[in-house]
Design a protein around this motif. Structure first.
Motif, PDB file in Angstrom:
ATOM      1  N   GLN A  38       0.092  -2.779   4.714  1.00 42.79           N
ATOM      2  CA  GLN A  38      -0.271  -1.829   3.109  1.00 42.79           C
ATOM      3  C   GLN A  38      -1.607  -2.012   4.397  1.00 42.79           C
ATOM      4  N   LYS A  42      -3.489   1.881   0.133  1.00 41.63           N
ATOM      5  CA  LYS A  42      -2.764   2.302   0.479  1.00 41.63           C
ATOM      6  C   LYS A  42      -1.046   2.150  -0.038  1.00 41.63           C
ATOM      7  N   SER A  43      -0.071   2.560   0.267  1.00 41.05           N
ATOM      8  CA  SER A  43       1.173   1.943  -0.126  1.00 41.05           C
ATOM      9  C   SER A  43       1.042   1.508   1.072  1.00 41.05           C
ATOM     10  N   PRO A  44       2.470   0.566   1.113  1.00 41.97           N
ATOM     11  CA  PRO A  44       3.300  -0.050   2.224  1.00 41.97           C
ATOM     12  C   PRO A  44       3.842   0.494   2.901  1.00 41.97           C
TER      13      PRO A  44
ATOM     14  N   PHE B  90       4.268   1.103  -8.162  1.00 45.26           N
ATOM     15  CA  PHE B  90       4.239   2.027  -7.477  1.00 45.26           C
ATOM     16  C   PHE B  90       6.342   1.776  -7.791  1.00 45.26           C
ATOM     17  N   PHE B 104       8.434   4.462  -0.933  1.00 50.77           N
ATOM     18  CA  PHE B 104       7.539   4.391  -1.743  1.00 50.77           C
ATOM     19  C   PHE B 104       6.671   5.527  -1.987  1.00 50.77           C
ATOM     20  N   GLY B 105       5.951   5.480  -3.448  1.00 48.81           N
ATOM     21  CA  GLY B 105       5.287   6.589  -3.540  1.00 48.81           C
ATOM     22  C   GLY B 105       4.053   6.118  -2.986  1.00 48.81           C
ATOM     23  N   ASN B 106       2.787   6.799  -3.644  1.00 46.40           N
ATOM     24  CA  ASN B 106       1.375   6.730  -3.094  1.00 46.40           C
ATOM     25  C   ASN B 106       1.202   5.797  -4.073  1.00 46.40           C
TER      26      ASN B 106
END
Lengths: 110, 113
Positions: A38, A42-44, B90, B104-106
């Protein structure tokens, strides 16, 4: 006791070195294990998954699993500055739920 | 292929206000999840839906409700927002197989003042 434990770091390694990230889990019934990266804000994103005891290699990344010791690790060889991020260990249980550690912050120094 | 889409990206609420976070996935996954991420706490599971029509509580469900509207959509509702719900949320989805990871989404960055 938290289900998944990680050393929060920060961990700093020089460019080109091996970074070693560790994770332990408490649920012996856990079936599968994942490493996510990550970047800040930001997302993982998924890096590696492992389900059987032993090592699994994918490019510069190697995941290691020892179910008897309830231990999962991630090795990053030839570390690059672009590897600087937080690495999350995730454990999937028999109920199809995912539990995460708090993450290890890695900095690769050029 | 959009994957997992969350809206909104950012939201500021006053204490006591309500809102719904929307999530949709186009990967035909059965399972969907809501997590919150706070500094030093990692990702914590709020609610989980194994399939359309089913929902289960996770680690931190208090103050939240969810709806699995159909296979694609899984919404998270805050009925009366509190400052303790300031977090990054998330949404994620997965197939139920043991080898299937989370996608995952943003994320939605929520601030409650």
């Amino acid at each position: 006791q938290k289900e998944v434990e990680q050393n929060s770091g920060p961990l700093s390694v020089p460019e080109g070195a091996i970074a070693s990230l560790n994770c332990t889990y408490s649920d012996r019934g856990s079936q599968s294990f994942f490493w996510y990266r990550q970047y800040s804000g930001k997302s993982p994103e998924l890096i590696m998954s492992i389900y059987s005891n032993g090592d699994k290699e994918d490019g510069r990344f190697t995941a290691q699993l020892n179910k008897a010791s309830q231990y999962v690790s991630l090795l990053i060889r030839d570390s690059q500055p672009s590897d600087s991020a937080t690495y999350l260990c995730a454990v999937k249980n028999t109920g199809n739920q995912f539990y995460f550690g708090t993450g290890t912050s890695l900095t690769v120094i050029p | 292929n959009a994957g997992v889409t969350q809206t909104p990206k950012f939201q500021v609420l006053k204490t006591g206000q309500s809102m719904t976070l929307q999530c949709a996935q186009d990967m035909n996954h059965n399972s969907m999840y809501w997590y919150r991420q706070d500094p030093g706490m990692g990702l914590r599971l709020i609610y989980y839906s194994a399939s359309e029509g089913t929902t289960d509580k996770g680690e931190v469900p208090n103050g939240y409700n969810v709806s699995r509207l159909n296979k694609r959509e899984f919404s998270l509702r805050l009925e009366s927002a509190a400052p303790s719900q300031t977090s990054v949320y998330f949404c994620a989805s997965s197939e139920p197989g043991v080898n299937s990871p989370l996608h995952f989404g943003n994320g939605t960055r929520l601030t409650v003042t």
